[in-house]
Design an enzyme around this catalytic site. Structure first.
Site, short mmCIF file in Angstrom:
data_model
loop_
_atom_site.label_atom_id
_atom_site.label_comp_id
_atom_site.label_asym_id
_atom_site.label_seq_id
_atom_site.Cartn_x
_atom_site.Cartn_y
_atom_site.Cartn_z
N ARG A 176 0.82 -1.22 0.00
CA ARG A 176 0.00 0.00 0.00
C ARG A 176 0.85 1.26 0.00
O ARG A 176 0.67 2.15 -0.83
CB ARG A 176 -0.87 0.04 1.25
N THR A 177 1.77 1.33 0.95
CA THR A 177 2.57 2.54 1.06
C THR A 177 3.45 2.71 -0.18
O THR A 177 3.63 3.81 -0.69
CB THR A 177 3.43 2.50 2.34
N LYS B 297 21.98 -10.45 6.83
CA LYS B 297 22.13 -9.41 7.84
C LYS B 297 23.50 -8.74 7.75
O LYS B 297 23.70 -7.64 8.23
CB LYS B 297 21.91 -9.98 9.23
N ARG C 266 11.42 2.43 3.61
CA ARG C 266 10.66 1.67 4.61
C ARG C 266 11.61 0.61 5.15
O ARG C 266 12.23 -0.11 4.37
CB ARG C 266 9.44 1.02 3.94
N HIS D 299 6.15 7.00 11.24
CA HIS D 299 5.55 6.88 9.91
C HIS D 299 4.94 8.23 9.59
O HIS D 299 3.72 8.40 9.59
CB HIS D 299 4.50 5.76 9.93
#
Lengths: 314, 427
Positions: free
Chosen positions: A55-56, A83, A105, A133
């Site tokens: 969505r974002t 990592k 994000r 956010h």
């Protein structure tokens, strides 16, 4: 110095007002038959998503494209990332391709701040860990401002933010933005889902606040919270903190119901939102485009709103 | 080489006086006023400087064997010498673990080869630091190990820890506990409090430390054992140890320079250099730890020197490893941040940890003729700032960039040899 949007507190009350005013212009653009302007032609925006968020990501992509920016998207789920792979290497490599803004994000709180040290491009925080956010908070403010026609601020507005505040970047940014604009925020959650220390008024009794609110902001409950002994059962969560039909019936017609999405139907929201008079959940999504256009334009634009006037081809 | 350290402030457990110290063949040959230099004496003018027994660090990670990219015994020893230390206790979380005589001997031998300070290997409490089976305390004690710890993690199993205190009680060794109840700190990045709440970072609550401090104090009471509590960081821990000592229990404790100088607000920068375990705490905790050092509740300053390669500290906070450098800045932090008499600061860096480490026959000795020449000469007033690129440590993760330090080591004498001269390592 390159400007970035990392948090609501860094933006400040003047900055929030500036973005919301700009969003009005963008909403006007979005109402046109051809909702596209050349304002950011020649600019490149890189969406850097280390955590799944369709969505974002789509919202930012759409916003950038409506401003005629070139976009590229680098989506890599964190679980598949070694990592040991350095965020710094990733940023410096992509930055070397010529990027004007990174929209990032990341599942780790603070990652956008670290990234900002390694690039000269603008950085937009599209959500970091439990922390912040800011564009969600801005679109929430814009949605309330439009729905209640309150351009002058939110003095006296009573807001209840309900659910898993502790693990929610949305709760942190949105409560900060509401308070910045003068609203009174009450956090509604069991003690297990509140941060260890917080400034806002809080309660675990949703029914106690429902008669005295103007906005009910429901947070998504991650199902894994059950296994962490934070909530006994989903049923109990819904009984105590969900928007059930009985609670929905009590809400005054003026009360806005908001949710950052995606909703857990039957958990935090156990009614059909379409049947709620104050439901603005869909408007939040729509306004997200205008607000993110405003953010990108604010960071990368010429500074002149006249570039929003003409239509763009393509 | 013979040395004459002239006109210094001599500070040891007997107090302070002015004088000269002559060093011959690894020993203090003479202490007095206005000693005359022999022809072959190298004279160090210590006017304005303090001369003390060399420092002893109960808590360093030298990373060898296993993580030599971050530090080696040689580079760590050099950092120690530059910090005024003449002995360091090497933590056992190496790879392989220091849980058998072969690894212990290797570490000690590497220390000898470097020749910059005594490297005293500690042993792990449990095999592989896995928390399941006791390491062979008897064999390791016979090989000269005095301190045992699973540092990096606490021994979670209370039964196993009870057995450890009991089994160790007649071996002349010390159980050193890293106090952390792991179930309460799963995923934790920083101190649990106001700061972590708004930064959106998982919190490490004080009680996770205090519960284990309490458990181990009570195990000492039960077993008659001997405990040393590592890197205490909370006000509650200091109170517990103060009461245990008042009860006459055989408990000692240490605190780090960073826990008396830096608060959790440092994490506002999201810079992983400030991530450390136990985490930086609040201003109130800092005050309590300082008070604990001042009244002797906390016996020793120990650095928990923990080198990490730069790439690992560029990871997001929740993935970056905890730990910070400490050896080269310990004295400067102590003088700048502790409101204690100089003799007490030196005691917490020298003779008190020397006793805990079981090396009081060689280190932290009074400045007298016939004593081993393990000495530190420092300027107690020099203000300075650390320059990461100039550190002797292989790693750069010092949290003190831009932080004013007071007091700087000029010379370190180890076994009569000048290993640091004018702030520069000599080997």
């Amino acid at each position: 110095m390159t400007r970035s949007l990392l948090s609501i507190s860094e933006l400040g009350v003047a900055g929030v007002g500036r973005i919301l005013d700009l969003a009005d212009h963008m909403a006007e653009v979005n109402r046109r038959p051809n909702p596209k302007v050349p304002a950011l032609r020649g600019k490149t925006v890189c969406n850097l998503f280390f955590e799944d968020s369709t969505r974002t990501r789509l919202s930012f992509e759409t916003a950038a494209k409506r401003l005629s920016a070139d976009t590229m998207t680098f989506a890599v789920s964190q679980s598949s990332l070694n990592k040991g792979e350095s965020l710094r290497d990733t940023i410096e490599t992509i930055g070397a391709m010529g990027v004007d803004a990174f929209v990032i994000r990341h599942g780790s709180s603070g990652a956008p701040w670290q990234l900002g040290q390694w690039t000269t491009a603008s950085v937009v925080n599209a959500g970091d860990g439990w922390h912040a956010h800011p564009t969600q908070a801005l679109l929430d403010m814009y949605t309330v401002r439009v729905a209640l026609n309150r351009r002058e601020g939110f003095d006296g507005l009573r807001v209840a933010i309900v659910g898993d505040v502790k693990h929610s970047r949305v709760a942190r940014s949105t409560s900060a933005a509401f308070r910045l604009l003068g609203a009174d925020v009450t956090l509604v959650a069991p003690r297990t889902l509140l941060p260890p220390v917080h400034d806002e008024h809080s309660t675990s009794d949703l029914d106690d606040v429902l008669d005295d609110v103007d906005v009910v902001y429901l947070l998504r409950l991650q199902r894994e919270r059950m296994s962490e002994a934070l909530v006994p059962t989903l049923r109990e969560y819904t009984n105590r903190f969900g928007l059930t039909p009985a609670r929905a019936a009590r809400l005054g017609k003026h009360v806005l119901v908001m949710h950052p999405g995606p909703m857990n139907r039957g958990v935090e929201i156990a009614v059909d939102p379409a049947e709620l008079p104050g439901n603005v959940i869909t408007q939040q999504v729509t306004n997200g485009i205008s607000v993110r256009m405003a953010v990108l334009f604010d960071l990368l634009g010429s500074g002149s709103e006249s570039s929003l006037a003409g239509g763009a081809d393509g | 080489m013979n040395l004459l350290i002239s006109n210094g402030r001599l500070v040891d457990q007997d107090g302070e006086r002015r004088g000269d110290v002559r060093v011959v063949d690894g020993e203090i040959a003479e202490v007095g006023e206005a000693l005359t230099a022999d022809a072959d004496d190298r004279v160090l003018d210590a006017t304005g400087f303090v001369v003390t027994p060399g420092f002893v660090d109960l808590h360093v990670h030298l990373r060898e064997p296993g993580r030599e990219e971050a530090e080696t015994i040689e580079t760590g020893s050099r950092a120690a010498a530059l910090g005024g230390f003449t002995a360091v206790v090497a933590m056992p979380n190496t790879d392989p673990t220091q849980d058998c005589v072969e690894v212990i001997d290797f570490v000690r031998e590497q220390g000898r080869r470097a020749g910059l300070c005594d490297v005293l290997p500690s042993g792990s409490i449990t095999v592989g630091r896995a928390g399941e089976q006791l390491a062979p305390f008897g064999e390791l004690a016979a090989a000269g190990v005095r301190i045992f710890t699973d540092d990096g993690t606490g021994v979670q199993d209370p039964l196993l820890m009870r057995r450890a205190y009991e089994y160790a009680s007649d071996l002349g060794i010390v159980m050193a506990q890293h106090c952390e109840v792991a179930r309460l700190t799963d995923g934790a990045v920083m101190h649990e409090g106001a700061c972590c709440s708004h930064l959106g970072l998982p919190g490490w609550p004080s009680i996770a430390e205090e519960l284990m401090v309490h458990r181990d104090i009570e195990l000492v009471r039960l077993t008659g054992g001997r405990a040393h509590l590592l890197h205490l960081s909370t006000a509650g821990s200091v109170d517990l140890v103060r009461r245990a000592k008042a009860d006459g229990l055989d408990v000692t404790a240490e605190a780090t320079p960073h826990h008396v100088s830096l608060s959790d607000e440092r994490l506002e920068s999201y810079d992983a250099v400030y991530k450390v375990n136990p985490p930086l705490r609040t201003a109130a905790d800092i005050e309590a730890v300082r008070a604990g050092l001042a009244d002797g509740t906390i016996d020793a300053l120990a650095t928990d020197h923990a080198p990490h390669v730069p790439e690992s500290k560029e990871l997001p906070l929740d993935h970056a490893p905890p730990g910070m450098l400490g050896l080269e800045t310990a004295l400067g932090v102590a003088i700048a941040h502790l409101d204690m008499d100089l003799v007490d600061i030196v005691g917490a860096l020298s003779w008190k940890p020397a006793a805990i480490a079981g090396v009081a026959d060689r280190h932290g000795r009074p400045l007298q003729a016939g004593e081993p020449a393990n000495l530190c000469v420092f300027d107690p007033t020099e203000g300075w700032e650390v320059t990461p690129a100039r550190l002797a440590s292989k790693s750069r993760n010092t949290p003190y960039v831009g932080v004013g330090l007071t007091g700087r080591v000029q010379h370190t004498i180890y076994d009569g040899e000048l290993v640091v001269l004018d702030g520069e390592a000599q080997r």
